[in-house]
Design a protein around this motif. Structure first.
Motif, PDB file in Angstrom:
ATOM      1  N   VAL A  33     -32.151 -19.943   6.780  1.00  0.00           N
ATOM      2  CA  VAL A  33     -33.400 -19.262   7.098  1.00  0.00           C
ATOM      3  C   VAL A  33     -33.902 -19.871   8.406  1.00  0.00           C
ATOM      4  N   THR A  34     -34.047 -19.030   9.430  1.00  0.00           N
ATOM      5  CA  THR A  34     -34.424 -19.551  10.751  1.00  0.00           C
ATOM      6  C   THR A  34     -35.877 -19.316  11.102  1.00  0.00           C
ATOM      7  N   GLY A  35     -36.560 -18.458  10.364  1.00  0.00           N
ATOM      8  CA  GLY A  35     -37.963 -18.230  10.685  1.00  0.00           C
ATOM      9  C   GLY A  35     -38.631 -17.325   9.681  1.00  0.00           C
ATOM     10  N   ALA A  36     -39.970 -17.390   9.680  1.00  0.00           N
ATOM     11  CA  ALA A  36     -40.769 -16.545   8.804  1.00  0.00           C
ATOM     12  C   ALA A  36     -42.026 -16.144   9.557  1.00  0.00           C
ATOM     13  N   ASP A  37     -42.466 -14.905   9.350  1.00  0.00           N
ATOM     14  CA  ASP A  37     -43.659 -14.408  10.031  1.00  0.00           C
ATOM     15  C   ASP A  37     -44.397 -13.459   9.092  1.00  0.00           C
TER      16      ASP A  37
END
Length: 164
Positions: A108-112
């Protein structure tokens, strides 16, 4: 009616497949119809994916995202009401937990969080040691194959050297 399948005989004769059998057992038990919150899974390219989860009404501090041993867990816990006197409450504020089984080497490289949609970016990062590589044919440790021993022509030995 769905019957549970016993994987015990297969567990005894396999090595290293425990996680596979656990996933099969969990998926058979997980048919409880829980589908909140709804989500989309988008393939961006061969190694990039995105999960979009509809979490309308939740704030950043009310959502917890955990990635642990090939499993992604998204939890939402709504904060206490501010004491408003609702005549009708139609917006879902129930707590939720969504689990996603991740394949090997998915990170998982990012969350927004934007406009009620939680976007999670995923990337498949295969280690160099596991990528396919071309093996050249040759000797050991990358050395060229040894030269073939020269054969001595018996007729050539019997001939006398030519005078100079």
């Amino acid at each position: 009616m769905r019957t549970a399948f016993d994987f015990a005989p297969f567990r005894r004769s396999t090595v290293g497949f425990d996680r596979l059998f656990d996933m099969l057992e969990n998926s058979a038990q997980g048919g409880n119809g829980e589908n909140y919150p709804p989500f989309d899974l988008i393939k961006l390219d061969d190694n990039r994916y995105r999960i979009e989860i509809a979490v309308a009404g939740f704030k950043r501090g009310e959502i917890d995202i955990t990635s642990h041993q090939n499993q992604l867990i998204v939890r939402g816990q709504k904060a206490e009401d501010n004491g408003a006197n609702y005549v009708h409450r139609g917006i879902a504020t129930r707590s939720f937990e969504r689990r996603f089984a991740l394949a090997d080497h998915i990170q998982v490289t990012g969350a927004d969080l934007h406009d009620g949609m939680l976007s999670l970016d995923l990337v498949r990062e295969i280690p160099e040691a596991m990528k396919p590589r071309k093996i050249e044919i040759g000797g050991a440790a990358g050395q060229p194959a040894p030269a073939q021993p020269q054969t001595i022509d018996a007729k050539a030995e019997q001939r006398e050297p030519e005078p100079a």
